[in-house]
Enzyme design. Structure first.
Site, PDB file in Angstrom:
ATOM      1  N   THR A 176     -28.459  42.810 -21.753  1.00  0.00           N
ATOM      2  CA  THR A 176     -28.026  41.848 -20.737  1.00  0.00           C
ATOM      3  C   THR A 176     -29.195  41.123 -20.067  1.00  0.00           C
ATOM      4  O   THR A 176     -29.066  39.965 -19.675  1.00  0.00           O
ATOM      5  CB  THR A 176     -27.158  42.544 -19.669  1.00  0.00           C
ATOM      6  OG1 THR A 176     -26.656  41.575 -18.754  1.00  0.00           O
ATOM      7  CG2 THR A 176     -27.941  43.605 -18.900  1.00  0.00           C
ATOM      8  N   ARG A 178     -28.826  35.587  -8.566  1.00  0.00           N
ATOM      9  CA  ARG A 178     -27.943  35.589  -7.404  1.00  0.00           C
ATOM     10  C   ARG A 178     -28.712  35.608  -6.087  1.00  0.00           C
ATOM     11  O   ARG A 178     -29.778  36.212  -5.985  1.00  0.00           O
ATOM     12  CB  ARG A 178     -26.996  36.800  -7.458  1.00  0.00           C
ATOM     13  CG  ARG A 178     -25.982  36.719  -8.568  1.00  0.00           C
ATOM     14  CD  ARG A 178     -25.188  38.009  -8.693  1.00  0.00           C
ATOM     15  NE  ARG A 178     -26.032  39.112  -9.119  1.00  0.00           N
ATOM     16  CZ  ARG A 178     -25.590  40.356  -9.309  1.00  0.00           C
ATOM     17  NH1 ARG A 178     -24.323  40.642  -9.086  1.00  0.00           N
ATOM     18  NH2 ARG A 178     -26.418  41.300  -9.702  1.00  0.00           N
ATOM     19  N   ASP A 204     -31.664  37.977 -12.930  1.00  0.00           N
ATOM     20  CA  ASP A 204     -30.640  37.875 -11.879  1.00  0.00           C
ATOM     21  C   ASP A 204     -30.980  36.706 -10.961  1.00  0.00           C
ATOM     22  O   ASP A 204     -32.007  36.720 -10.283  1.00  0.00           O
ATOM     23  CB  ASP A 204     -30.584  39.171 -11.078  1.00  0.00           C
ATOM     24  CG  ASP A 204     -29.320  39.300 -10.233  1.00  0.00           C
ATOM     25  OD1 ASP A 204     -28.688  38.261  -9.971  1.00  0.00           O
ATOM     26  OD2 ASP A 204     -28.982  40.429  -9.839  1.00  0.00           O
TER      27      ASP A 204
END
Length: 210
Positions: A112, A126, A124
């Site tokens: 991932t 976010r 990531d």
């Protein structure tokens, strides 16, 4: 018992959805609130005709996101108070189209993290600025945060919210002891990568360490 509210924030054109599981009872009990910030990594949304969020689906079978959301809401229900904040940041912030491309790469053997990097994204993307604004608007300055993600804790605290306790979100499959015959599945690999490459705060079962 709870209330669904649409939070309109300055300089933010996308409505965020928030579930409040209890009535406001004052600052003296704020530290008892469970807080879950669900960021759309793989959650499914059921939308009404005018685009309002109606319910959450069970999530992708490739991760524990739906399981986490369900457990968070159960914990909040049993506690009698708490907040779920939903932020639309699909695929850890890379968007739905690239998330589907990342899934294709995972089918080819990428994990991932590597899939996101191959698509020229950080692992990531976010951010939690909007979540911090919502918590501040609710006068929640001290929270118990339901998360395994240290980056989420750091960003929330950098935004002025004190995390007085981290409540672990242990996957159901990892709450039981695996025997030596356990077959490592896609979810196991996904969670293991999050521990090893994204600092997630989980104890990997011994049978998965080899």
């Amino acid at each position: 018992d709870g209330k669904l509210m649409k939070w309109n924030l300055r300089n933010n054109s996308t409505p965020e959805e928030i579930i409040i599981q209890s009535d406001e009872e004052g600052d003296e009990v704020i530290e008892k609130f469970f807080i879950n910030v669900a960021c759309g990594e793989n959650h499914c949304l059921a939308l009404t005709r005018d685009g309002e969020v109606f319910s959450w689906g069970s999530g992708s079978v490739r991760c524990d996101c739906g399981e986490q959301l369900k457990e968070a809401m159960e914990l909040i229900r049993s506690e009698g108070r708490g907040v779920v904040i939903y932020l639309r940041q699909e695929g850890r912030g890379i968007g739905l189209a690239d998330k589907l491309r990342a899934y294709n790469l995972q089918d080819l053997g990428y994990d991932t993290v590597s899939a996101n990097v191959f698509l020229h994204h950080p692992p990531d993307l976010r951010t939690y600025d909007i979540a911090n604004q919502i918590l501040a608007d609710l006068r929640l300055s001290n929270i118990r945060l339901l998360t395994n993600n240290p980056d989420k804790i750091e960003q929330v605290e950098n935004g002025g919210i004190k995390v007085v306790e981290r409540v672990p979100m242990v996957p159901l499959a990892w709450k039981v002891n695996h025997d030596s015959n356990h077959i490592i599945n896609e979810l196991d690999q996904y969670l293991k990568v999050k521990v090893e490459r994204m600092r997630h705060l989980l104890n990997v079962p011994e049978t998965l360490l080899n």
